[in-house]
Each structure stands twice: as C-alpha cells, then as structure tokens.
Design an enzyme around this catalytic site. Sequence first.
Site, PDB file in Angstrom:
ATOM      1  N   GLU A   1       0.817  -1.213   0.000  1.00 18.60           N
ATOM      2  CA  GLU A   1       0.000   0.000   0.000  1.00 18.60           C
ATOM      3  C   GLU A   1       0.858   1.273   0.000  1.00 18.60           C
ATOM      4  O   GLU A   1       0.709   2.152   0.854  1.00 18.60           O
ATOM      5  CB  GLU A   1      -0.941  -0.007   1.214  1.00 18.60           C
ATOM      6  CG  GLU A   1      -1.907  -1.177   1.210  1.00 18.60           C
ATOM      7  CD  GLU A   1      -2.892  -1.148   2.363  1.00 18.60           C
ATOM      8  OE1 GLU A   1      -3.996  -1.674   2.205  1.00 18.60           O
ATOM      9  OE2 GLU A   1      -2.543  -0.591   3.425  1.00 18.60           O
TER      10      GLU A   1
ATOM     11  N   GLU B   1      -6.827  -7.573  -0.729  1.00 19.41           N
ATOM     12  CA  GLU B   1      -7.463  -7.427   0.580  1.00 19.41           C
ATOM     13  C   GLU B   1      -8.932  -7.061   0.406  1.00 19.41           C
ATOM     14  O   GLU B   1      -9.272  -5.908   0.144  1.00 19.41           O
ATOM     15  CB  GLU B   1      -6.762  -6.361   1.436  1.00 19.41           C
ATOM     16  CG  GLU B   1      -5.388  -6.762   1.940  1.00 19.41           C
ATOM     17  CD  GLU B   1      -4.814  -5.760   2.933  1.00 19.41           C
ATOM     18  OE1 GLU B   1      -5.581  -4.933   3.475  1.00 19.41           O
ATOM     19  OE2 GLU B   1      -3.587  -5.800   3.151  1.00 19.41           O
TER      20      GLU B   1
END
Length: 735
Positions: free
Chosen positions: A194, A263
Amino acid sequence: MNPSSSVMADKVVVKINVLCMFVLVIISCAFTVAVATVSYDDKAILINGKRRILISGSIHYPRSTPDMWPGLIQKAKLGGLDVIQTYVFWNGHEPSRGQYNFQGRYDIVHFIKLVQQAGLYVHLRIGPYACAEWNFGGFPVWLKFIPGIAFRTDNGPFKAEMQTFTTKIVDIMKAERLFEPQGGPIILSQIENEYDLVEYQIGTPGVAYSRWAASMALNQHTGVPWVMCKQQDAPDPIINTCNGFYCENFTPNKNYKPKMWTELWTSWFLEFGGPTPYRPVEDIALAVLKFIQNKGTYFNYYMYHGGTNFGRTSGGPFVATSYDYDAPLDEYGLPREPKYTHLRNLHFAIKRAEPALVATNPIVASLGRFQEAHIFKAPGVCAAFLSNYDQSSSVTVNFGNGHYTLPAWSISILPDCITEVFNTAKTNHQGSHLNMVPVEGAFGWESFTEAVATPADKGSFTAGGLKEQLSVTWDTTDYLWYMTDVTINANEGFLRTGKLPVLSVESAGHALQVFVNGQSIGIAYGKGENPKVSFWKGVSLRVGVNKIALLSATVGLQNIGLHFESWNAGILGPVTLSGVNAGKWDMSRWKWSYKKGLNGEDISVFSSGGSSIVRWTGGAGLVTKHPLTWYKTNFDAPQGNEPLALDMSSMGKGEVWINGQSIGRHWAANKAYGNCGACSYTGYYNEKKCLSDCGSPSQKWYHVPRSWLNPRGNLLVVLEEWGGDPRGISLVKRI
C-alpha cells in the site's frame, strides 16, 4: 576383431545412445510435468498454463498458535479456498539486528508446509512493511535507530536492511523448496505494501524507491509473479492489485495483467475505546460477485481468520488484543455463521462457473433500471450473473427463457446461464452467536503492589529536560517513568488560600498516570487517531520537597503513515505548575530522572521463577482497586477441547500472562464509544456502518490458547495499572 564385428559394435553403441537419450527425454518430461510454472495473462493467474479463478484468505501465523494451524487450514480448505495469504513479520523474525527467530508462532516454514500438505497454495506477502495493525507496521524497532535511516524512501541504510531481510526470507523459502516451480505451494510474492499514497506525498524519492523495490524483488528470482498492492505505477512485470471493501471498478495498470484483489476487508479491526465492527455476509458476497463479473480473477479475504495480537504485537496505537475482524473463522478458530457457510456456497458456485469466466470477457445487458446481466459465453460454456442494485426492493427479471427473483442489493450466479445456484442475499444457514460459558470454580488470588519509582531505583538515570520514550525503552516495555522534585517554600500563597496549584502534562501518547508523593492522583489517555494525552489537575503539595512521578505507557506503536518512524511517544511537554507565586513554572527543562519499565517486569514476576521472588498476600490481605498491583493465581486446565478465554471486565488496564507467555494487553476500563444500532446489509459498507457493543468494554474476553496450558498448576499473572478487582475475573469456554 573383424570389420563386420566392428560395424555391429557401432550399431549397438548407437542403439544404446539412442535409448539413453530416449530415457533422458522421458525423465526430463516427467520432471517438467512434476514442476509447476506460474505466470499470468489479462484474464488470470496461470498454473501449468491453466487459467484459474483463485479464492484466497488471510491467516497470519503469529496471530494463532502452531497447534491451531492445521485446523484453521483445513477449515479454509473446506470453505472453498485455494490460497492462504500471509504477511511476513520482520520484527518477530529479527527482534535484534542479525538475531533471527523462526520458532513457535514464528515458524513460517512449518506453517507453509502445513498449507502445502492440505493441497492449498500460498501468497507470501514479504513486504517487509506489513502495516497489518501490527506493532510498528512489522518493522523491528532497532531499525529506527540506525544512523541516517528514513523508512520507505530512497534511503541507503533502509534499502540495505530491507534487501537483507527480503533476501533472507526468499533464501529460506528456496532452501525448503517452497516456491511453486520447485514443487512448493508459493504461487505469488508481494513486495512493499500500500505504497501509493506515501509515494505521492514523498514525490520523486518515493518513485525512485518503489522502482528500486520492484527491481530488488525481481532480482530474487523466485520463479513466481510479484505483486504490489495499491501501487498504480507498479513497473512491469509486477502486478498492481486492489485493497478495499469493493474493488469491481479497479483496473490493472496494463491491459495484459490480471485483475486482482489482495485485501477484501471482511469488516474492520477493533480498537480499545471503540465499538465492535461487523460486516453482513450478504454484502461481502455481493462485493465478490461484482468483482468477478467485472473480470476479477483473484480475491483474498482480509481476514479469513484474524486471530489474536498476543503479547505486545498490536499496533495502532490502541489496536485491541483481539484481531477477530468479524472473519469467517472467528478469533478462536471456529466457523462464524452464517458467514462461513454462505461464503463456502459462494465459492462452490464460482468454481462451477470458472470454465466460462476464464474463457472470455463478459457481455453486459440491461434487465431494468437497477438490474443487469453479465454473460460469459464461449464455445461449450456459458455463465451469467444477474444483478439487482436497488437497495430497497426485490424484483423479478426475465433472462433467457426463465424468470428470476432477485432480492434487494443482490446478485445471482447461473453457472450454465439457466440454473440459479446462489444468490448473495439468500442465506440458507442459521446464524450463531458468541457464547461464553463460565468454567466452574473461582480463582484464588494473591497480590503484590509495585512501588512508585524513585531516582534511587536500580537502572534509573538523570538527564536535563524531557526525553522521548522510545529513545530510552527501544520498545522493550510499554512503560517509562519520568520523575522530578518540586520544592515548595512556606511563603507560597496557595498554602494560605487553599486554592490548589494545577499540574499540567502534555504527552505525545499514549496513556499517563500521575503520582504525587507516592499517591496516584489521576490518569489520562489518547483515543483512536489522536494518541496525544493532556492532563491537568489541582494537586496538594506540602512545604518542602514533593516527589512527582509520571508513568507513561505506550499501547502499540504507530503502524501506518508518512515516516511513522519519526512519530514520538512519551512526555515531551510542556509540563507546568500554575498557581504559584511566580504564576507558572515550566518544568520541561528541569532535571528529570528516568526508569525503564516496572520492577515486576525486571524480575519476570509473571514466570514461575520470578513469581517466587515476590511476597504475595491473599485472603484478607488481598489488595484490590489499587494502582500498579500484580495478581497471581494457579488453576488446572478444564476438561474438553473448547477454546478458552478470560473475562476481564472487572479490571482496568494492564497485561496478562499464562505460564510466562503474554496473551496481550487488557483494557476493559476503556468503554466503547460510537453509534450502535440496527444495520442493513443493503447499500455500500464502510467501517463505521455496522457497530455493536457501544457502552461496553471494547474487549471483554481474552483468548487463552489451550496449548499454553498444563493439565494442572497453571500460573496466571495479571498486571493492573489503574486499579481493578481480580475477583471478577473468570475463565470461560467458547461454545
């Protein structure tokens, strides 16, 4: 030998050579078949050249115990998963620089081999930055103190350490032959995590770093594809992927890469001071099918089993010890219904449609104002997804020669374009609730009270001004004492008026307890995204020397944000005393004495050896509702195999140990704040939409792993910082 014999011999040699070559080819072919290849195209990950729709779930090996791993993995397989995904936790594996740990809950090789034995694949998210609501984002704290270092940017010291650890992990995996081309289960690797937003904030050095990280990863030659999640500029051939509650509109940065969702958040993490988030399974199933019908090919539940932040591993700050995440397998490893079964049925329906899904792109047809069909049709195969995005009304649609009733906010799967085998809103399995049943018998407690620190204590030192907490503790403990003396002259006006002077303390976080002349006068703590602490209170001071002792406590280190290695903890001031003759004294630059940790920690009072050093009192001498008190009891393991937990609702704040192992921080005194109420599965979900347990302790139950218990004589030790009553603690079974 005559000429004819020579010719015959040559022919025999030729025949033997040809036979040998034929045998070698057979062996080579057999070897090629036995060793898989992993690649990708625009539609899917390919294993041995075959496109796959891959269904994955996150299970983090340190958040459960090795005896739980086989059951978790087997339940994941029965739930229809193909892949187990996990981070690699750097601070658990290298707690001291160059000193490695791959034992117990950190035996990652054993975990991966168990996944392989179950016939599942592994997605290994090496990172080594994890975030994961894990302490310091998974980085070891010693990394912070390397001269000249800056995390996650184009910084030489950081890149050197990151590469060393990444190579260490890859080399271990290779040595154990765990990558898929070696015959192992690892089909995907991840570097970084991320990074998009951080890169944007840093600018050019961030771009350089992300490109370096990608190149470094590729040079590891794992033989499997690498991904970078939430990294829109991930360089080829690395695949950029999506994280979030919904990812149907995500597109890879190149049209020849597959659409992957690393995710899929099954809910949200629990914070001390916050209510319990949950996410209806109907909406999760809808999010999955919206993704699949829009060419999605891999999705991973974060979490499939969340588990427990044992010890001091939770990050945040303020992330709770429970990391349940409202996952299909709950914190204790048991199926959460109807979530587990409904998603299992979803997975089986997707697999029935898989041949059509990987063969072609969908055709989208309108079925009404809020309704549409996604049709995957190729020679010999056909699958359809019928959608109703109306958030309030069900509807009957016509498709082909059939009529199909679609509840509000739902999608149906027709794996043959005719028969509906699954609808996201039609749950056919009854739900279950968390039942905690007390174990018979009460604990018999003993106590000993920790002395308030003084500058004369062993290990104390004195320095000018206020020191940042981690620079002293290196996060080897939650606690740091700040001590100074305040001398009051007899001519101070407040002594005549009776108006108390006010002591004010400003701290970078995360919790604070103030002692004046050995007595606790109050506590303060941060909340949620604001870890800073402000304390002010009128204090009774006497003529002469007054002892001020401030106990600062961290509650998990920051795990996310720009250069979070530079974020501070502890009392940085100002510390002032107002209402004196001079108006206000700024004590921030005075001489302060420091002591790291608590005396009970120093002697390991939570262990059998350490507890024998202390003089405990029980019965009528039991101390309750008193700050800085340690409690101990011994108990036998209850019969059966049900998961166990401690009900800690009568306590304040501290930590709990079983037979010397920490089950985590407890903080029942921190009540949940928020807006709880009825929650519909329809409409878009966010982490604040569906909440429960408002007004109750954020976490009441604390997991006690069965494998940590002996049949008899288990030692339970509780540290209470603020003042609780251990007589209210009970052992419960999860059924």
